[in-house]
Motif scaffolding. Structure first.
Motif, PDB file in Angstrom:
ATOM      1  N   ARG A  80     104.648  62.042 126.028  1.00 16.83           N
ATOM      2  CA  ARG A  80     104.460  62.781 124.764  1.00 16.83           C
ATOM      3  C   ARG A  80     105.785  63.589 124.594  1.00 16.83           C
ATOM      4  N   TYR A  81     105.886  63.817 123.290  1.00 19.50           N
ATOM      5  CA  TYR A  81     107.030  64.259 122.647  1.00 19.50           C
ATOM      6  C   TYR A  81     106.704  65.448 121.604  1.00 19.50           C
ATOM      7  N   VAL A  82     107.533  66.410 121.768  1.00 16.84           N
ATOM      8  CA  VAL A  82     107.414  67.569 120.647  1.00 16.84           C
ATOM      9  C   VAL A  82     108.856  68.114 120.011  1.00 16.84           C
ATOM     10  N   GLN A  83     108.821  68.348 118.643  1.00 15.35           N
ATOM     11  CA  GLN A  83     110.214  68.686 118.136  1.00 15.35           C
ATOM     12  C   GLN A  83     109.908  69.978 117.235  1.00 15.35           C
ATOM     13  N   LEU A  84     111.073  70.431 117.057  1.00 12.10           N
ATOM     14  CA  LEU A  84     111.394  71.411 115.939  1.00 12.10           C
ATOM     15  C   LEU A  84     112.459  70.786 115.017  1.00 12.10           C
ATOM     16  N   LYS A  85     112.294  70.835 113.574  1.00 10.21           N
ATOM     17  CA  LYS A  85     112.813  70.091 112.642  1.00 10.21           C
ATOM     18  C   LYS A  85     113.743  71.203 111.886  1.00 10.21           C
ATOM     19  N   LYS A  86     114.590  70.766 111.144  1.00 12.05           N
ATOM     20  CA  LYS A  86     115.608  71.621 110.596  1.00 12.05           C
ATOM     21  C   LYS A  86     114.739  72.580 109.390  1.00 12.05           C
ATOM     22  N   ASP A  87     113.518  72.051 108.968  1.00 14.25           N
ATOM     23  CA  ASP A  87     112.902  72.984 107.829  1.00 14.25           C
ATOM     24  C   ASP A  87     111.717  73.901 108.530  1.00 14.25           C
ATOM     25  N   GLY A  88     112.091  74.128 109.949  1.00 10.77           N
ATOM     26  CA  GLY A  88     111.373  74.861 110.741  1.00 10.77           C
ATOM     27  C   GLY A  88     109.777  74.231 111.178  1.00 10.77           C
ATOM     28  N   GLY A  89     109.408  73.468 110.848  1.00  8.91           N
ATOM     29  CA  GLY A  89     108.163  72.707 111.106  1.00  8.91           C
ATOM     30  C   GLY A  89     108.299  72.049 112.575  1.00  8.91           C
ATOM     31  N   SER A  92     100.203  65.388 115.736  1.00  6.48           N
ATOM     32  CA  SER A  92     100.134  66.476 114.831  1.00  6.48           C
ATOM     33  C   SER A  92     100.069  66.323 113.453  1.00  6.48           C
ATOM     34  N   GLN A  93      99.942  64.850 113.272  1.00  5.72           N
ATOM     35  CA  GLN A  93     100.043  64.323 111.557  1.00  5.72           C
ATOM     36  C   GLN A  93      99.568  62.934 111.606  1.00  5.72           C
ATOM     37  N   GLU A  94      99.528  62.672 110.724  1.00  8.90           N
ATOM     38  CA  GLU A  94      99.080  61.037 110.527  1.00  8.90           C
ATOM     39  C   GLU A  94     100.514  60.329 110.384  1.00  8.90           C
ATOM     40  N   GLY A  95     100.276  59.119 111.270  1.00 12.25           N
ATOM     41  CA  GLY A  95     101.447  58.204 111.189  1.00 12.25           C
ATOM     42  C   GLY A  95     101.589  57.504 112.569  1.00 12.25           C
ATOM     43  N   SER A  96     102.157  56.168 112.482  1.00 11.56           N
ATOM     44  CA  SER A  96     102.610  55.573 113.761  1.00 11.56           C
ATOM     45  C   SER A  96     103.505  54.553 113.372  1.00 11.56           C
ATOM     46  N   GLY A  97     104.199  54.024 114.401  1.00 14.05           N
ATOM     47  CA  GLY A  97     105.369  53.152 114.074  1.00 14.05           C
ATOM     48  C   GLY A  97     105.790  52.564 115.426  1.00 14.05           C
ATOM     49  N   THR A  98     107.052  51.772 115.165  1.00 13.09           N
ATOM     50  CA  THR A  98     107.891  51.164 116.271  1.00 13.09           C
ATOM     51  C   THR A  98     109.351  51.586 116.117  1.00 13.09           C
ATOM     52  N   SER A  99     110.018  51.817 116.998  1.00 11.03           N
ATOM     53  CA  SER A  99     111.493  51.951 116.968  1.00 11.03           C
ATOM     54  C   SER A  99     112.129  51.444 118.054  1.00 11.03           C
ATOM     55  N   VAL A 100     113.434  51.593 117.941  1.00 13.28           N
ATOM     56  CA  VAL A 100     114.460  51.024 119.355  1.00 13.28           C
ATOM     57  C   VAL A 100     115.328  52.136 119.378  1.00 13.28           C
ATOM     58  N   VAL A 101     115.577  52.380 120.777  1.00 11.90           N
ATOM     59  CA  VAL A 101     116.514  53.554 121.006  1.00 11.90           C
ATOM     60  C   VAL A 101     117.409  52.653 122.110  1.00 11.90           C
ATOM     61  N   GLU A 102     118.886  52.884 122.227  1.00 12.88           N
ATOM     62  CA  GLU A 102     119.496  52.357 123.258  1.00 12.88           C
ATOM     63  C   GLU A 102     121.020  52.969 123.360  1.00 12.88           C
ATOM     64  N   GLN A 103     121.575  52.662 124.379  1.00  6.32           N
ATOM     65  CA  GLN A 103     122.896  53.121 124.696  1.00  6.32           C
ATOM     66  C   GLN A 103     123.845  52.630 123.864  1.00  6.32           C
ATOM     67  N   PRO A 104     124.505  53.683 123.462  1.00  5.96           N
ATOM     68  CA  PRO A 104     125.719  53.008 122.657  1.00  5.96           C
ATOM     69  C   PRO A 104     126.611  52.150 123.532  1.00  5.96           C
ATOM     70  N   GLU A 142     109.893  50.827 121.184  1.00  9.24           N
ATOM     71  CA  GLU A 142     108.941  52.031 121.501  1.00  9.24           C
ATOM     72  C   GLU A 142     107.881  51.787 120.615  1.00  9.24           C
ATOM     73  N   SER A 143     106.558  52.154 120.880  1.00  9.99           N
ATOM     74  CA  SER A 143     105.690  52.247 119.847  1.00  9.99           C
ATOM     75  C   SER A 143     105.016  53.432 119.984  1.00  9.99           C
ATOM     76  N   TRP A 144     104.908  54.172 118.877  1.00  5.46           N
ATOM     77  CA  TRP A 144     104.746  55.737 118.817  1.00  5.46           C
ATOM     78  C   TRP A 144     103.652  56.088 117.809  1.00  5.46           C
ATOM     79  N   GLU A 145     102.959  57.211 118.105  1.00  4.98           N
ATOM     80  CA  GLU A 145     102.158  57.571 117.079  1.00  4.98           C
ATOM     81  C   GLU A 145     102.350  59.194 117.139  1.00  4.98           C
ATOM     82  N   TRP A 146     102.152  59.782 115.763  1.00  5.59           N
ATOM     83  CA  TRP A 146     101.970  61.176 115.770  1.00  5.59           C
ATOM     84  C   TRP A 146     100.652  61.819 116.165  1.00  5.59           C
TER      85      TRP A 146
END
Length: 113
Positions: free
Chosen positions: A62-71, A99-111, A93-97
Motif C-alpha cells: 500500500r502507498y500514501v503520498q502528499l502532493k505539492k497542491d496539499g492533497g 482514495s480516488q478513481e483510477g488504475s494503471g501500470t508503471s515501471v520503476v528501475e535502478q538508474p 507494477e500494476s496499481w490502483e488508487w
C-alpha cells in the motif's frame, strides 16, 4: 529470486498523470525478512511512503503520498521484481488508487550507473 531491494534507489521510466509520481520521483527501498518499505519524493510528490511484503519476486504493498497542491492520495500496488541483463533491478507494477478513481501500470528501475 532477484536480489534484495534494500538500499536501492529506483525511479519511474516514464511520467504518469499530473499529481502522480514521475521521472523526477525517487524511491529509496528497504527490505528485511519479507517486509518492504520505501520513502519517495520528487516531481509533484512532496513525501510518500509505501509498506508491504515480498514473496519471491512479487511485491504487494500500500502507498500514501502528499502532493505539492496539499492533497493526499493512497492506493494498492502489486509489482514483479525483474533483474535486467546489466544487473539492475526493475519493478513492473500494476496499481490502483483507493482514495480516488483510477488504475494503471508503471515501471520503476535502478538508474544506469
Amino acid at each position: 529470486m532477484a536480489r534484495s531491494l534494500d538500499g536501492l534507489v529506483l525511479s519511474p521510466v516514464a511520467d504518469q498523470a499530473p499529481g502522480q509520481v514521475g521521472t523526477r520521483t525517487r524511491f529509496t527501498y528497504h527490505e528485511h525478512d519479507g517486509r518492504i518499505w520505501a520513502e519517495y519524493e520528487g516531481g509533484d510528490v512532496i513525501r510518500g511512503h509505501l509498506v508491504g511484503t515480498r514473496e519471491g519476486d512479487r511485491l504487494d504493498f500500500r502507498y500514501v503520498q502528499l502532493k505539492k497542491d496539499g492533497g493526499t492520495s493512497s492506493g494498492h500496488c502489486v509489482s514483479t521484481v525483474v533483474e535486467l541483463d546489466d544487473g539492475r533491478l526493475r519493478l513492473e507494477e500494476s496499481w490502483e488508487w483507493e482514495s480516488q478513481e483510477g488504475s494503471g501500470t508503471s515501471v520503476v528501475e535502478q538508474p544506469p550507473s
